[in-house]
Design a protein around this motif. Structure first.
Motif, PDB file in Angstrom:
ATOM      1  N   GLY A 146      24.862  46.056  44.622  1.00  0.00           N
ATOM      2  CA  GLY A 146      26.090  46.828  44.442  1.00  0.00           C
ATOM      3  C   GLY A 146      27.330  45.956  44.405  1.00  0.00           C
ATOM      4  O   GLY A 146      28.237  46.172  43.588  1.00  0.00           O
ATOM      5  N   ILE A 147      27.388  44.973  45.267  1.00  0.00           N
ATOM      6  CA  ILE A 147      28.539  44.061  45.270  1.00  0.00           C
ATOM      7  C   ILE A 147      28.579  43.259  43.980  1.00  0.00           C
ATOM      8  O   ILE A 147      29.638  43.094  43.359  1.00  0.00           O
TER       9      ILE A 147
ATOM     10  N   LEU B 180      31.634  43.501  41.133  1.00  0.00           N
ATOM     11  CA  LEU B 180      32.366  42.315  40.680  1.00  0.00           C
ATOM     12  C   LEU B 180      32.267  42.154  39.175  1.00  0.00           C
ATOM     13  O   LEU B 180      33.236  41.776  38.511  1.00  0.00           O
ATOM     14  N   PHE B 181      31.104  42.431  38.629  1.00  0.00           N
ATOM     15  CA  PHE B 181      30.922  42.312  37.183  1.00  0.00           C
ATOM     16  C   PHE B 181      31.758  43.343  36.433  1.00  0.00           C
ATOM     17  O   PHE B 181      32.351  43.044  35.400  1.00  0.00           O
ATOM     18  N   LEU B 182      31.834  44.569  36.954  1.00  0.00           N
ATOM     19  CA  LEU B 182      32.575  45.624  36.267  1.00  0.00           C
ATOM     20  C   LEU B 182      34.085  45.451  36.387  1.00  0.00           C
ATOM     21  O   LEU B 182      34.826  45.753  35.445  1.00  0.00           O
ATOM     22  N   PHE B 183      34.563  44.989  37.539  1.00  0.00           N
ATOM     23  CA  PHE B 183      35.994  44.889  37.756  1.00  0.00           C
ATOM     24  C   PHE B 183      36.556  43.488  37.521  1.00  0.00           C
ATOM     25  O   PHE B 183      37.727  43.250  37.805  1.00  0.00           O
ATOM     26  N   ALA B 184      35.764  42.597  37.000  1.00  0.00           N
ATOM     27  CA  ALA B 184      36.235  41.236  36.727  1.00  0.00           C
ATOM     28  C   ALA B 184      37.381  41.215  35.723  1.00  0.00           C
ATOM     29  O   ALA B 184      38.327  40.447  35.894  1.00  0.00           O
TER      30      ALA B 184
END
Length: 106
Positions: A44-45, A49-53
């Motif tokens: 999940g973390i 991070l990948f989506l909100f980068a």
């Protein structure tokens, strides 16, 4: 010479003491610590991070090259008269170092 014999005897005594030491056998590697973090939390973390980068690290701004550039120079003609010349180009084709004028004029 006496000092050499004293030093030799001292180190011989140390070697004899070292041979009397009991060395324990190797018991093996210690057990690794158990990871207490659940796998779904780790995934999940990483996914967040990948989506909100893109929000955290914005893209670099692209600098546009100016389309019209005016080059204004001050020139001196044969009669020691100074006049401005204005050139219009799409971009600076020729660059002259600011210190090169010192070499040519003085």
């Amino acid at each position: 010479m006496k000092q050499d014999q004293d030093i030799q005897r001292f180190f011989d005594e140390l070697k004899a003491k070292d041979q009397q030491l009991a060395i324990p056998e190797f018991q093996g590697l210690p057990k690794p610590k158990v990871n207490m973090t659940p796998l779904w939390l780790t995934i999940g973390i990483a996914a967040s991070l990948f989506l909100f980068a893109p929000l955290i690290w914005p893209e670099e701004e692209q600098i546009e090259v100016p389309r019209d550039v005016l080059i204004i120079t001050l020139e001196e003609n044969e009669n020691d008269e100074q006049q401005f010349t204005i050139q219009q180009t799409t971009y600076l084709d020729i660059w002259e170092s600011p210190t090169s004028a010192l070499l040519t004029e003085y």
